[in-house]
Motif scaffolding. Structure first.
Motif, PDB file in Angstrom:
ATOM      1  N   GLY A   7     -10.031   7.362   0.250  1.00 21.25           N
ATOM      2  CA  GLY A   7      -9.368   6.082   0.016  1.00 21.25           C
ATOM      3  C   GLY A   7     -10.352   4.940   0.079  1.00 21.25           C
TER       4      GLY A   7
ATOM      5  N   CYS B 121       0.836  -1.211   0.000  1.00 23.12           N
ATOM      6  CA  CYS B 121       0.000   0.000   0.000  1.00 23.12           C
ATOM      7  C   CYS B 121       0.865   1.253   0.000  1.00 23.12           C
ATOM      8  CB  CYS B 121      -0.922   0.003   1.220  1.00 23.12           C
ATOM      9  SG  CYS B 121      -2.270  -1.190   1.163  1.00 23.12           S
TER      10      CYS B 121
ATOM     11  N   MET C 227       2.289   1.709  -3.473  1.00 24.15           N
ATOM     12  CA  MET C 227       1.264   2.117  -4.434  1.00 24.15           C
ATOM     13  C   MET C 227       0.913   3.594  -4.273  1.00 24.15           C
ATOM     14  SD  MET C 227      -1.394  -1.076  -4.497  1.00 24.15           S
ATOM     15  CE  MET C 227      -0.911  -2.723  -5.032  1.00 24.15           C
ATOM     16  N   ILE C 228       0.745   4.021  -3.022  1.00 26.73           N
ATOM     17  CA  ILE C 228       0.377   5.414  -2.759  1.00 26.73           C
ATOM     18  C   ILE C 228       1.523   6.347  -3.105  1.00 26.73           C
ATOM     19  CG2 ILE C 228      -0.307   7.043  -0.949  1.00 26.73           C
ATOM     20  CD1 ILE C 228      -1.715   4.633   0.430  1.00 26.73           C
TER      21      ILE C 228
ATOM     22  N   LEU D 232      -7.413  -0.895  -3.296  1.00 24.32           N
ATOM     23  CA  LEU D 232      -6.413  -0.505  -4.291  1.00 24.32           C
ATOM     24  C   LEU D 232      -6.342  -1.492  -5.443  1.00 24.32           C
ATOM     25  CD1 LEU D 232      -3.549   0.790  -1.955  1.00 24.32           C
ATOM     26  CD2 LEU D 232      -5.059   2.169  -3.380  1.00 24.32           C
TER      27      LEU D 232
ATOM     28  N   GLN E   4      -7.681  -1.501   2.876  1.00 28.01           N
ATOM     29  CA  GLN E   4      -7.079  -0.553   1.939  1.00 28.01           C
ATOM     30  C   GLN E   4      -6.459  -1.270   0.754  1.00 28.01           C
ATOM     31  OE1 GLN E   4      -6.479   3.412   2.276  1.00 28.01           O
ATOM     32  NE2 GLN E   4      -6.995   2.463   0.327  1.00 28.01           N
ATOM     33  N   TYR E   5      -5.778  -2.369   1.038  1.00 31.25           N
ATOM     34  CA  TYR E   5      -5.163  -3.133  -0.057  1.00 31.25           C
ATOM     35  C   TYR E   5      -6.242  -3.694  -0.982  1.00 31.25           C
ATOM     36  CZ  TYR E   5      -2.238  -6.491  -2.527  1.00 31.25           C
ATOM     37  OH  TYR E   5      -1.598  -7.202  -3.508  1.00 31.25           O
TER      38      TYR E   5
ATOM     39  N   TYR F   5     -11.196   3.886  -9.124  1.00 30.12           N
ATOM     40  CA  TYR F   5     -11.152   5.113  -8.335  1.00 30.12           C
ATOM     41  C   TYR F   5     -11.602   6.308  -9.171  1.00 30.12           C
ATOM     42  CZ  TYR F   5      -9.071   3.546  -3.924  1.00 30.12           C
ATOM     43  OH  TYR F   5      -8.873   2.972  -2.688  1.00 30.12           O
TER      44      TYR F   5
ATOM     45  N   PHE G 196      -6.688  11.210  -2.512  1.00 34.57           N
ATOM     46  CA  PHE G 196      -7.238  10.156  -3.365  1.00 34.57           C
ATOM     47  C   PHE G 196      -8.226  10.711  -4.386  1.00 34.57           C
ATOM     48  CE2 PHE G 196      -5.818   7.112  -0.045  1.00 34.57           C
ATOM     49  CZ  PHE G 196      -5.217   6.173  -0.874  1.00 34.57           C
TER      50      PHE G 196
END
Length: 502
Positions: A279, A100, A103-104, A332, A328-329, A340, A250
């Protein structure tokens, strides 16, 4: 012969839930009860009280996610008993957190080589993330000042007066002066030029907000960066920027990909974002990402081994749940850039529907901007008779939770209402809210004015003036309540006269 026995009072299995003695008597509220009660009764008692809470999906005050897919709910429940800090016992969860972070970091355009690992950490929200980022800035500033033989007792941060209260907490808890750029009517974010003018040799960073809590507006981080680059050249300082992207982090990458606010700007050294806002994760997860390893002082990282292996940790708390990291994962990889982008575009479209509906009433000024967090902040064009606080209060009767609040100095005379558009706020709900706001306005129009009333002083004539004098005075709280009750009685009575429908 038939055998029978009397049922004892303690045999609750034969009683209906609401006929049992456990829901017929009051339980102590502030002391632990002496005796146990059945699990069914405990559940029912608590569930009944919780019914009096507001409906989370109709809580339009909150930026925090209130809906996730059932598959993610299952993952959350299956991992709710995992303590994230036990990294050696739960290595997969630790790996998911690291994924995560990377990725962010890539989403925020961190300058990473192909195989380079990003520097960041999951937190319980943006408040903890801001505390950690602030501590890193303070320690870096202190180390530099000590090396130069200069005092380190007066650090400060420059922000706008529109910052969230967690910045005030950081300043007070960690003894850092908070220098705020005041707002002005019509301009409710930090002015970059004024912010740079307030920077001095003791400034540990300038904090910019990507998505103001007040009206959702993005601050101009690009202009702030350019102005600060020039000031650093003139003074020899190296004052950095932190971006508080709790709400907008996000949003901007998907709705405004060309907007420069992140690590593309050289002075942006760290960014925080709330995974539990846009998110799209339930409350309890935030992230802070640093530009590179040099921006996070090594002495702030602790290494422990009493849980089974050497584990680096940089958090304010120790134990925390794993489920939000896993959620969260899930989001994503489940949604990706496409998902998103679709969610954020839908939120923006519903924001436009709501804004246009409010504009058609011709009763409100729109305070929020088109570019920013998808929300609508609005105020009454005429608040001489009734206020935004009354609208907020009356909307609760329809189930809506819409906050009313005053702006910070120097715009505290401005009061606004704010509706945050989240993923689960549909087009139908947006249209319904406009209808209910129109109803509330009609009902308020029927009520007496909240603020003033006029009294005649005709008996108090002066010798030189025989005219009746009219004086405006503020009503007492009791008078206001009486007027409201009288107004409601008249309103209800008139409705009964004109309508045969209950």
């Amino acid at each position: 012969m038939v055998l029978s026995h009397a049922v004892s009072e303690s045999d609750v299995s034969v009683h209906s839930t609401f006929a049992s003695r456990y829901v017929r008597t009051s339980l102590p509220r502030f002391k632990m009860p002496e005796n146990s009660i059945p699990k069914e009764a405990a559940y029912q008692i608590i569930n009944d009280e919780l019914m009096l809470d507001g409906n989370p999906r109709l809580n339009l005050a909150s930026f925090v996610t209130t809906w996730m897919e059932p598959e993610c709910d299952k993952l959350i429940m299956s991992s709710i008993n995992k303590n994230y800090v036990d990294m050696d016992e739960y290595p997969v969860t630790t790996e998911l957190q690291n994924r995560c972070v990377n990725m962010i970091a890539h989403l925020f355009n961190a300058p990473l080589e192909e195989a380079e690992t990003a520097v960041g950490v999951g937190t319980v929200g943006s408040s903890e993330a801001i505390m950690l980022a602030g501590l890193a800035f303070k320690r870096k500033w202190q180390n530099k000042r000590k090396a130069e033989g200069k005092p380190v007792d007066k650090p400060n941060i420059v922000t706008g007066a529109n910052v969230q209260v967690c910045w005030e907490k950081f300043a007070r808890y960690f003894e850092v002066e908070l220098k705020e750029v005041k707002l002005s009517e019509g301009y409710y974010v930090m002015d970059p030029q004024q912010a740079v003018d307030m920077v001095d040799e003791n400034t540990i960073c300038v904090a910019a907000i990507l998505g103001s809590t007040l009206n959702g507006e993005f601050e101009d981080v690009k202009l702030l960066n350019d102005l600060l680059v020039e000031k650093n050249k003139e003074t020899g300082w190296d004052t950095p920027i932190h971006v508080d992207a709790a709400s907008g982090g996000f949003i901007a990458p998907f709705l405004y990909p060309e907007l420069e606010w992140d690590f593309r700007l050289p002075l942006v050294k760290s960014i925080n974002v709330s995974g539990h806002k846009y998110g799209l994760v339930y409350a309890g997860i935030g992230w802070v990402i640093w530009r590179n390893k040099e921006d996070l002082p090594e002495e702030l990282i602790f290494h422990i081994n009493y849980l089974g292996a050497d584990q680096p940790t940089f958090t304010l708390n120790f134990s925390k749940g794993s489920s939000q990291v896993i959620a969260q994962y899930y989001q994503l990889i489940r949604l990706g850039h496409e998902g998103y982008r679709n969610v954020m575009e839908n939120c923006r479209e519903n924001m436009i529907v709501l804004r246009e509906g409010l504009e058609k009433t011709e009763r409100f000024n729109i305070v929020s901007k088109d570019e920013g967090v998808p929300l609508v902040a609005f105020s009454l064009k005429d608040s001489s008779c009734h206020t935004e606080f009354e609208i907020s209060d009356m909307l609760r009767r329809y189930g809506w939770i819409v906050p009313a609040y005053t702006m910070p100095p120097n715009a505290q005379h401005i009061t606004v209402l704010r509706v945050v558009i989240r993923e689960d706020f549909s087009r139908t709900l947006a249209e319904r809210l406009v209808i209910d706001i129109e109803k509330v306005m009609r009902e308020l129009d029927e009520l007496p004015s909240r603020v003033i009333h006029k009294i005649s002083l005709g008996q108090e004539k002066s010798e030189s003036n025989s005219d009746n004098l009219m004086v405006t005075v503020k009503k007492s709280d009791i008078d206001k309540q009486r007027d409201i009750i009288t107004g409601w009685k008249k309103f209800v009575a008139d409705r009964k006269k004109t309508s045969g429908i209950c």
